[in-house]
Motif scaffolding. Structure first.
Motif, PDB file in Angstrom:
ATOM      1  N   ASP A   2       0.865  -1.187  -0.135  1.00 30.93           N
ATOM      2  CA  ASP A   2       0.031   0.213   0.060  1.00 30.93           C
ATOM      3  C   ASP A   2       0.756   1.142   0.113  1.00 30.93           C
ATOM      4  N   SER A   3       0.781   2.037  -1.123  1.00 29.11           N
ATOM      5  CA  SER A   3       1.825   3.106  -1.284  1.00 29.11           C
ATOM      6  C   SER A   3       1.436   4.322  -0.300  1.00 29.11           C
ATOM      7  N   ARG A   4       0.160   4.278   0.005  1.00 26.33           N
ATOM      8  CA  ARG A   4      -0.161   5.441   0.976  1.00 26.33           C
ATOM      9  C   ARG A   4      -1.355   4.873   2.250  1.00 26.33           C
ATOM     10  N   PHE A   5      -0.554   4.232   3.039  1.00 24.53           N
ATOM     11  CA  PHE A   5      -1.322   3.447   4.006  1.00 24.53           C
ATOM     12  C   PHE A   5      -1.911   4.393   5.104  1.00 24.53           C
ATOM     13  N   ASN A  27      14.744   6.092  15.480  1.00 30.33           N
ATOM     14  CA  ASN A  27      14.820   4.951  16.155  1.00 30.33           C
ATOM     15  C   ASN A  27      13.167   4.865  16.856  1.00 30.33           C
ATOM     16  N   LYS A  28      13.285   5.820  17.750  1.00 28.18           N
ATOM     17  CA  LYS A  28      11.736   5.914  18.515  1.00 28.18           C
ATOM     18  C   LYS A  28      10.428   6.172  17.582  1.00 28.18           C
ATOM     19  N   ALA A  29      10.786   6.843  16.534  1.00 29.53           N
ATOM     20  CA  ALA A  29       9.583   6.925  15.505  1.00 29.53           C
ATOM     21  C   ALA A  29       9.348   5.726  14.937  1.00 29.53           C
ATOM     22  N   SER A  74      -0.494   7.747   7.697  1.00 29.04           N
ATOM     23  CA  SER A  74      -0.315   9.148   7.235  1.00 29.04           C
ATOM     24  C   SER A  74      -0.146  10.238   8.311  1.00 29.04           C
ATOM     25  N   ARG A  75      -0.731   9.745   9.438  1.00 32.40           N
ATOM     26  CA  ARG A  75      -0.685  10.910  10.525  1.00 32.40           C
ATOM     27  C   ARG A  75       0.359  10.416  11.665  1.00 32.40           C
ATOM     28  N   VAL A  76       0.776   9.681  11.531  1.00 36.04           N
ATOM     29  CA  VAL A  76       2.020   8.933  12.587  1.00 36.04           C
ATOM     30  C   VAL A  76       3.273  10.195  12.545  1.00 36.04           C
ATOM     31  N   SER A  77       3.365  10.567  13.812  1.00 35.39           N
ATOM     32  CA  SER A  77       4.623  11.355  14.118  1.00 35.39           C
ATOM     33  C   SER A  77       4.999  11.266  15.245  1.00 35.39           C
ATOM     34  N   PRO A  88      -4.531 -20.449   7.722  1.00 25.57           N
ATOM     35  CA  PRO A  88      -3.701 -19.993   8.964  1.00 25.57           C
ATOM     36  C   PRO A  88      -2.394 -19.396   8.297  1.00 25.57           C
ATOM     37  N   CYS A  89      -1.797 -18.142   8.949  1.00 21.48           N
ATOM     38  CA  CYS A  89      -0.836 -17.566   8.430  1.00 21.48           C
ATOM     39  C   CYS A  89      -0.270 -16.627   9.449  1.00 21.48           C
ATOM     40  N   ALA A  90       0.844 -16.248   9.098  1.00 19.33           N
ATOM     41  CA  ALA A  90       1.686 -14.978   9.738  1.00 19.33           C
ATOM     42  C   ALA A  90       1.567 -13.831   9.127  1.00 19.33           C
ATOM     43  N   VAL A  91       1.529 -12.771   9.823  1.00 18.54           N
ATOM     44  CA  VAL A  91       1.517 -11.434   8.925  1.00 18.54           C
ATOM     45  C   VAL A  91       2.617 -10.502   9.754  1.00 18.54           C
ATOM     46  N   SER A  92       3.317 -10.116   8.765  1.00 23.41           N
ATOM     47  CA  SER A  92       4.277  -8.963   9.494  1.00 23.41           C
ATOM     48  C   SER A  92       4.206  -7.791   8.419  1.00 23.41           C
ATOM     49  N   ALA A  93       4.812  -6.670   9.120  1.00 25.32           N
ATOM     50  CA  ALA A  93       4.789  -5.329   8.070  1.00 25.32           C
ATOM     51  C   ALA A  93       6.028  -4.929   7.961  1.00 25.32           C
ATOM     52  N   ASP A  94       6.196  -4.213   6.865  1.00 24.04           N
ATOM     53  CA  ASP A  94       7.765  -3.676   6.505  1.00 24.04           C
ATOM     54  C   ASP A  94       7.266  -2.373   6.059  1.00 24.04           C
ATOM     55  N   ILE A  95       8.213  -1.369   6.796  1.00 18.05           N
ATOM     56  CA  ILE A  95       7.855   0.248   6.170  1.00 18.05           C
ATOM     57  C   ILE A  95       9.292   0.607   5.498  1.00 18.05           C
ATOM     58  N   SER A  96       9.068   1.055   4.121  1.00 19.10           N
ATOM     59  CA  SER A  96      10.189   1.400   3.414  1.00 19.10           C
ATOM     60  C   SER A  96      10.170   2.876   3.318  1.00 19.10           C
ATOM     61  N   ASN A  97       9.065   3.629   3.092  1.00 19.27           N
ATOM     62  CA  ASN A  97       9.141   5.058   3.162  1.00 19.27           C
ATOM     63  C   ASN A  97       7.717   5.605   3.488  1.00 19.27           C
ATOM     64  N   LEU A  98       7.566   6.195   4.513  1.00 20.11           N
ATOM     65  CA  LEU A  98       6.206   6.509   5.226  1.00 20.11           C
ATOM     66  C   LEU A  98       5.469   7.507   4.129  1.00 20.11           C
ATOM     67  N   PRO A  99       4.246   7.257   3.797  1.00 21.52           N
ATOM     68  CA  PRO A  99       3.510   6.368   4.549  1.00 21.52           C
ATOM     69  C   PRO A  99       3.266   5.052   3.617  1.00 21.52           C
TER      70      PRO A  99
END
Length: 175
Positions: A97-100, A127-129, A104-107, A154-165
């Motif tokens: 998702d290129s604009r999750f 690091n905290k962000a 979009s409002r996480v700061s 049944p599955c496992a789901v993880s997330a990867d952040i490349s470039n917010l959002p």
């Protein structure tokens, strides 16, 4: 107008959920906080997929169910489809998702970092962000896992952040 109000309520709820579990309930146990937030998302995903598939026939394979998540399910949640779906055809799917919306409002407020060193204040803030952002992603990971679990996958789901959002969700089917 109604959509704006409910979106802001979900944003506020997610922010409070992450804040409460991260700082009050499990301040010294971030893994337990992450697991609890993901478990809440799992229950939400179970219930939403039950609602959205009530009048549909069962899916015949994993790919059909994943396509449902990418198109119909995501559209119901975020008013748009997933931007890209990739697979290795061995049970791993990457939903991009290129604009999750929920990111979009996480700061992050740099003054919250407390022990920012003069040598690398940006690194500590970054690091905290990153930690806060990853904590926010446990909820949608749980939603996806719950929805697929309800569909018999049944599955496992993880997330990867490349470039917010922008965000990628990696779904690994358990065999």
């Amino acid at each position: 107008m109604g959509r704006e109000v409910s979106e802001s309520c979900v944003d506020s709820l997610l922010t409070e959920l992450v804040s409460t579990y991260s700082t009050r309930f499990y301040a010294n146990k971030p893994d337990l906080a992450a697991h609890s937030i993901e478990a809440i998302g799992y229950q939400v995903g179970l219930q939403l997929s039950e609602r959205y598939t009530m009048d549909r026939p069962r899916f015949s394979d994993h790919l059909e169910a994943i396509k449902f998540i990418c198109k119909d399910f995501w559209s119901e949640l975020f008013k748009k489809q997933i931007d890209n779906l990739k697979t290795n055809h061995r049970g791993t799917f990457v939903l991009q998702d290129s604009r999750f919306r929920w990111l979009s409002r996480v700061s992050i407020d740099p003054s919250e970092n407390g022990d920012v060193s003069e040598d690398n204040p940006a690194g500590v803030a970054e690091n905290k962000a990153s930690l806060v952002t990853k904590m926010h992603l446990n909820f949608p990971c749980g939603i996806i896992r719950g929805a697929l679990s309800n569909l018999g996958i049944p599955c496992a789901v993880s997330a990867d952040i490349s470039n917010l959002p922008a965000c990628s969700f990696v779904v690994r089917i358990k065999v």
